[in-house]
Design an enzyme around this catalytic site. Structure first.
Site, PDB file in Angstrom:
ATOM      1  N   GLU A 167      36.573  39.470  39.468  1.00  0.00           N
ATOM      2  CA  GLU A 167      37.671  40.066  38.698  1.00  0.00           C
ATOM      3  C   GLU A 167      38.308  39.082  37.720  1.00  0.00           C
ATOM      4  O   GLU A 167      38.731  39.451  36.632  1.00  0.00           O
ATOM      5  CB  GLU A 167      38.745  40.605  39.656  1.00  0.00           C
ATOM      6  CG  GLU A 167      38.270  41.728  40.570  1.00  0.00           C
ATOM      7  CD  GLU A 167      37.426  41.237  41.752  1.00  0.00           C
ATOM      8  OE1 GLU A 167      37.437  40.022  42.044  1.00  0.00           O
ATOM      9  OE2 GLU A 167      36.745  42.067  42.381  1.00  0.00           O
ATOM     10  N   HIS A 204      42.511  53.425  43.445  1.00  0.00           N
ATOM     11  CA  HIS A 204      42.722  53.319  44.899  1.00  0.00           C
ATOM     12  C   HIS A 204      44.052  52.642  45.231  1.00  0.00           C
ATOM     13  O   HIS A 204      44.168  51.865  46.165  1.00  0.00           O
ATOM     14  CB  HIS A 204      41.569  52.565  45.572  1.00  0.00           C
ATOM     15  CG  HIS A 204      40.243  53.280  45.498  1.00  0.00           C
ATOM     16  ND1 HIS A 204      39.705  53.728  44.322  1.00  0.00           N
ATOM     17  CD2 HIS A 204      39.361  53.609  46.461  1.00  0.00           C
ATOM     18  CE1 HIS A 204      38.539  54.314  44.565  1.00  0.00           C
ATOM     19  NE2 HIS A 204      38.309  54.259  45.851  1.00  0.00           N
ATOM     20  N   PHE A 261      42.300  44.546  44.107  1.00  0.00           N
ATOM     21  CA  PHE A 261      41.488  43.409  43.653  1.00  0.00           C
ATOM     22  C   PHE A 261      41.920  42.929  42.272  1.00  0.00           C
ATOM     23  O   PHE A 261      41.670  41.789  41.896  1.00  0.00           O
ATOM     24  CB  PHE A 261      39.997  43.766  43.668  1.00  0.00           C
ATOM     25  CG  PHE A 261      39.519  44.244  45.010  1.00  0.00           C
ATOM     26  CD1 PHE A 261      40.017  43.688  46.178  1.00  0.00           C
ATOM     27  CD2 PHE A 261      38.586  45.267  45.112  1.00  0.00           C
ATOM     28  CE1 PHE A 261      39.589  44.140  47.427  1.00  0.00           C
ATOM     29  CE2 PHE A 261      38.159  45.722  46.348  1.00  0.00           C
ATOM     30  CZ  PHE A 261      38.665  45.165  47.509  1.00  0.00           C
TER      31      PHE A 261
END
Lengths: 267, 311
Positions: free
Chosen positions: B58, B108, B83
């Site tokens: 990421e 999410h 994340f």
């Protein structure tokens, strides 16, 4: 040509030491280790124009080890992006010469650094953009050796090879000293050339203070397919005897007496 | 490989918006191995040459976005909300600080994510991104509003973070009403003169149901879909703070730093009014179905109604 560039590098070294002295703070060690390569790069490769500094086809230089900003400002002065007055403002309020290189503040700077480990990823973005648009500009990224302790560097090394970025060039300033101490004391990074090579990159090791070797290596990187890395073995503080290989000059300004001595050696 | 799930969650709206945005050649999509989850996979299928796979990395993805943005691209990068937090400093230093415009989507988000458990349930994303100067932070309530607001990012001059939800929620807009949405402007879904509920994301529907419930008791509630947490719609807050007796804020996010905090910070110095904050009370979730998680976190219709009665 080599001799001319060596002269320019010496001039830049004086600018570096002077601006850090005037600011009373800054990073002489890593600026002096990197400056020969940066001069070689700007004088033989970089297609940039101070009168058209936002040209979308210009070559990019991503200085990831952003604390060595004086090295960048010195060459930008030589290339007429900055003035002596700009350099005199280094680290002062409102100055275009921020403590760490910052694209938002400085004409000719392509990246906002200051937090290590990010520049190679940024360079990937530039190189991908050129590839998508069929543009031929090159992206050159310089990182420090201590900087390879950041995990993001390895994320980026992996990604550059996966995306087959032949227009991306990495230079590692292997000066063996980081903030607190020698690199091998803080965190041994070992044979960095072999490690980068194992990520699929072409790698060449050079003496980062030998201008002829620097020029050859830059040409090699540009002409070779796939991402290329130049591991430049350098001396931290190069050119000023008492700063050379001395961890205490990673991030310390010279006092008046030290400035006098340094300028004498660099005359 | 599992097939992408069909429409109905706000993340589906994000995926649909990317396809809408593809007509602009500057739009590029970045993925960190979760394109099937965040729904950027649909863009990838149609425009592989403008989709950049970065693997499970990421931090690299955020700075690659920055580099692309510096060369004139309009990057849309997504991963799970949780994340994305790993690359917070990259967003701060690599994107927002130099004034680059790149758009991040964290799917999410919240405890509503459910069975994956607490490691996946971001409850602090809105709070952290809100602290970055110049950053736009959004959490739309359904799939079509997510699609609309994401599309508006094409002409947005600031970097952004948008949280989407994994699981389906009822649609609160139709094709006509959704066109009235605007980044930075709260959307009034129901009007009432006693209390105003400000909510975002999956909780907006529950806020509406709570308003219906207490309307029967004679308490009339305004419900605002506060899809944009930053910049906050000060004008609307000012207006409502003069009209009603108190505010209730409702979010599937920590009560520390999110929508409720943002509104409280503003009204406390401007036009003090009672604000009851409903959110996750400084604790981690666990595995369970979405509704079970919302229940144990106290994110219920009954609690919203009770807070309105309290005011």
């Amino acid at each position: 040509m080599v001799e001319e560039l060596e002269k320019t590098a010496k001039k830049c070294r004086r600018l570096i030491v002077d601006m850090i002295h005037k600011a009373g703070a800054g990073h002489p060690g890593g600026s002096l280790s990197a400056i020969d390569i940066i001069v070689g790069l700007y004088e033989t490769q970089m297609n940039v124009d101070p009168n058209n500094s936002e040209d979308e086809n210009r070559d990019r230089f991503v200085m990831s080890k952003g604390h060595a900003s004086p090295a960048v400002y010195s060459i930008l002065k030589e290339k007429n992006f900055l003035t002596q007055n700009d350099l005199d403002g280094f680290r002062k309020l409102g100055s275009v010469c921020q403590g760490h290189v910052d694209m938002k503040w400085t004409n000719g700077v392509d990246f906002s650094a200051g937090s290590l480990g990010m520049g190679l990823s940024f360079g990937i973005g530039c190189a991908l953009s050129a590839k998508m648009d069929g543009k031929s500009f090159q992206t050159w990224v310089m990182i420090g050796d201590g900087e390879t302790q950041e995990g993001q560097i390895w994320e980026a090394l992996m990604a550059a090879n996966y995306h087959k970025l032949g227009n991306l060039h990495l230079i590692v300033d292997r000066n063996r000293i980081q903030n607190d101490d020698f690199v091998d004391v803080q965190m041994e990074i070992g044979d960095i050339a072999t490690k980068i090579n194992s990520f699929g990159w072409n790698v060449k090791e050079i003496d980062g203070h030998d201008m002829a070797e620097i020029i050859d290596a830059l040409n090699w990187s540009k002409e070779t397919k796939g991402p290329c890395a130049i591991v430049a073995h350098t001396v931290k503080g190069k050119g000023v005897s008492f700063m050379e290989n001395n961890p205490s000059f990673h991030g310390k300004a010279p006092n008046n007496e030290e400035l006098r001595k340094a300028m004498e050696e660099l005359s | 490989m599992s097939a992408p799930s069909s429409g109905g969650a706000s993340r589906d709206g994000y995926g649909a918006a990317l396809l809408d945005l593809a007509v602009d050649e500057r739009v590029v999509v970045l993925e960190a191995d979760l394109g099937k989850s965040t729904k950027s996979c649909h863009f990838r299928a149609e425009y592989p040459e403008r989709t950049v796979s970065l693997g499970i990395a990421e931090q690299n993805m955020v700075l690659v976005s920055a580099g692309l943005a510096s060369c004139g691209k309009i990057p849309f990068a997504s991963t799970f909300a949780i994340f994305s937090e790993r690359a917070f400093e990259q967003v701060r230093n690599g994107v927002a600080r130099p004034g680059l415009v790149a758009h991040f989507c964290g799917s999410h988000g919240g405890t509503h994510t459910g069975t994956d458990g607490s490691s996946a349930q971001s409850i602090e994303d809105l709070a952290i991104y809100r602290t970055i100067p110049g950053m736009t932070v959004m959490h739309p309530s359904d799939d079509i509003s997510t699609r609309e607001l994401t599309k508006q990012l094409l002409k947005h001059d600031f970097p952004s973070y948008t949280r989407t939800a994994r699981n389906k929620t009822p649609r609160l807009y139709d094709d006509e009403s959704v066109r009235k949405l605007k980044i930075g402007k709260g959307s009034i879904l129901r009007e009432g003169s006693d209390i105003a509920i400000f909510s975002c994301g999956v909780m907006v529907h529950k806020a509406l149901l709570a308003a219906e419930l207490i309307s029967k008791e004679g308490i009339e509630v305004t419900v605002v879909d506060m899809h944009t947490i930053k910049p906050l719609d000060f004008e609307l807050i000012d207006r409502l703070s003069k009209d009603v007796k108190g505010f209730v804020t409702v979010e599937d996010h920590s009560v520390i730093g999110g929508l409720g905090s943002a509104i409280s910070e503003y009204v406390s110095s401007k036009n003090p009014i009672k604000v009851i904050k409903i959110g996750v009370e400084d604790k981690f979730g666990e595995s369970g179905e979405s509704e079970e998680l919302l229940d144990i976190m106290g994110l219920t219709i009954e609690r919203i109604a009770e807070s309105c009665r309290e005011i």
